[in-house]
Scaffold this active site. Structure first.
Site, mmCIF file in Angstrom:
data_model
loop_
_atom_site.group_PDB
_atom_site.id
_atom_site.type_symbol
_atom_site.label_atom_id
_atom_site.label_comp_id
_atom_site.label_asym_id
_atom_site.label_seq_id
_atom_site.Cartn_x
_atom_site.Cartn_y
_atom_site.Cartn_z
ATOM 1 N N THR A 195 -24.904 -19.946 19.490
ATOM 2 C CA THR A 195 -23.948 -18.839 19.548
ATOM 3 C C THR A 195 -24.615 -17.512 19.226
ATOM 4 O O THR A 195 -24.223 -16.465 19.739
ATOM 5 C CB THR A 195 -22.801 -19.111 18.548
ATOM 6 O OG1 THR A 195 -22.136 -20.293 18.968
ATOM 7 C CG2 THR A 195 -21.809 -17.983 18.478
ATOM 8 N N THR A 229 -25.310 -23.448 15.490
ATOM 9 C CA THR A 229 -24.868 -23.941 14.175
ATOM 10 C C THR A 229 -24.497 -25.425 14.190
ATOM 11 O O THR A 229 -24.530 -26.079 13.159
ATOM 12 C CB THR A 229 -23.634 -23.153 13.671
ATOM 13 O OG1 THR A 229 -22.567 -23.311 14.611
ATOM 14 C CG2 THR A 229 -23.956 -21.689 13.469
ATOM 15 N N ASP A 230 -24.143 -25.957 15.376
ATOM 16 C CA ASP A 230 -23.557 -27.301 15.407
ATOM 17 C C ASP A 230 -24.496 -28.393 14.890
ATOM 18 O O ASP A 230 -24.057 -29.322 14.214
ATOM 19 C CB ASP A 230 -23.104 -27.649 16.840
ATOM 20 C CG ASP A 230 -21.857 -26.876 17.240
ATOM 21 O OD1 ASP A 230 -21.222 -26.262 16.355
ATOM 22 O OD2 ASP A 230 -21.523 -26.883 18.437
ATOM 23 N N SER A 263 -26.502 -26.071 20.871
ATOM 24 C CA SER A 263 -27.175 -27.082 20.042
ATOM 25 C C SER A 263 -26.431 -28.407 19.987
ATOM 26 O O SER A 263 -26.982 -29.405 19.516
ATOM 27 C CB SER A 263 -27.455 -26.551 18.627
ATOM 28 O OG SER A 263 -26.295 -26.560 17.838
HETATM 29 N N1 ASP Z 1 -22.018 -24.716 20.020
HETATM 30 C C1 ASP Z 1 -22.817 -23.680 19.393
HETATM 31 C C2 ASP Z 1 -24.204 -24.270 19.129
HETATM 32 O O1 ASP Z 1 -24.352 -25.038 18.213
HETATM 33 C C3 ASP Z 1 -22.184 -23.247 18.142
HETATM 34 C C4 ASP Z 1 -22.909 -22.218 17.323
HETATM 35 O O2 ASP Z 1 -24.077 -21.927 17.508
HETATM 36 O O3 ASP Z 1 -22.243 -21.655 16.414
HETATM 37 O O4 ASP Z 1 -25.120 -23.991 19.871
#
Ligand code: ASP
Length: 314
Positions: A16, A95-96, A62
């Site tokens: 993100t 973050t995932d 991710s």
């Molecule tokens: N779906 C995103 C990822 O993990 C979420 C994020 O980065 O906050 O790439």
């Protein structure tokens, strides 16, 4: 002029933090990983003129991360850590699965300099994105004298990579380190350390020598009300090599799953348990209970079991 050891290597992997949406007020429907490492740094005026070497290793959401990306990342980080001109390295990430990459690197990468992971909950196109500040904090942390190990700079806090947990699906303050708490706080661009930088805990598995396609297959199964154990039997029949049972509470496992786990063990599959609770992990053990990795989350335990199986095979 800056001395050579002030240079920070910055690798973008997606997430993100590098995401953009068609509409600025859309905080959910964005393309993760749309921006390159250069575009990410260009969005932070305070980084203009800083000694950075950027490269874009991946543009992943991710949630789609795979072992091949970990193997590539590990190799690239190892080669840059060996170069004296770099003070430290920053990795931008989604973050995932941040806690999984942080654990993987903590266990496989000798990091006498800081390797700082960072991320964001809001896409770069948001009216008030959190990524630029997190990136700035991460670059400063990569240059912090005495810092070392796999660290995470997020939301004004510094976490040990091994202790990170994602707690919330969409709020800004999405991470914690459970009972361990943060390693340091960011205070007006400086770091107030609350405890020692994380000590190295390298796993002996020859992970860099085995192609990722040959890493042991380890899956996670959750224990829950009404569990049948049939998913374990199906995985064993499908050739799984290791299983992590995400247990309830302090790693308790439904009787039907325990019986299935016993069948899996008899078939030569390694089985461990963890806790599906957000904090605490598993403490203590009772006779005949499945082994566990203490505070590791189920996702971290999956990596740990994979490394153990790799080491056993060597
Ligand atoms: N779906 C995103 C990822 O993990 C979420 C994020 O980065 O906050 O790439």
């Amino acid at each position: 002029m800056q001395s050579e050891s002030r240079v920070v290597a910055l690798v973008a992997t997606g997430g993100t933090i590098a995401g953009t949406a068609a509409r600025g007020d859309d905080l959910v429907g964005y393309d993760a990983g749309a921006l390159s490492a250069e575009q990410l740094t260009a969005a932070v005026p305070a980084l203009a003129g800083e000694a950075l070497e950027t490269w874009t290793l991946a543009r992943l959401d991710s949630c789609d991360l795979g072992h091949a990306t970990w193997a590539l990342l590990l190799r690239e980080l190892q080669s840059r850590l060996a170069r004296p001109e770099f003070a430290g390295i920053v990795v931008t990430h989604g973050t995932d699965t941040l806690e999984e990459t942080a654990w993987f690197l903590h266990r496989t990468l000798a990091a006498p300099k800081p390797v700082v992971l960072t991320a964001a909950m809001r896409p770069a196109s948001a009216p008030s994105p959190d990524g630029p500040q997190n990136l700035l904090d991460a670059v400063r942390l990569a240059r912090e004298p005495g810092a070392r190990g796999v660290l995470v700079a997020f939301g004004g806090k510094v976490y040990a990579g091994s202790e990170l947990r994602k707690l919330h699906g969409w709020q800004l303050d999405a991470f914690s380190a459970g009972d361990a708490g943060a390693v340091a706080l960011v205070e007006d661009g400086a770091f107030r350390r609350l405890r020692d930088w994380p000590a190295p805990e390298l796993h002996p598995a020859p992970v860099g020598e085995v192609p990722p396609g040959r890493w042991p297959r380890v899956e996670i199964v959750t224990s829950h009300a009404g569990a049948s154990g049939r998913i374990v039997d199906a995985l064993v029949a499908d050739g799984v090599q290791g299983l992590v049972i995400a247990g309830t509470g302090n790693g308790t496992v439904h009787t039907a799953l325990r019986e299935a786990a016993a069948r899996a063990l008899a078939a030569g599959v390694a089985v461990v348990r963890a806790s599906r609770c957000l904090a605490g992990g598993v403490v203590g053990t009772t006779d005949g209970a499945l082994p566990h990795y203490g505070a590791a989350t189920p996702a971290q335990a999956r990596i740990e079991l994979m490394l153990d199986l790799l080491a056993r095979r060597a």
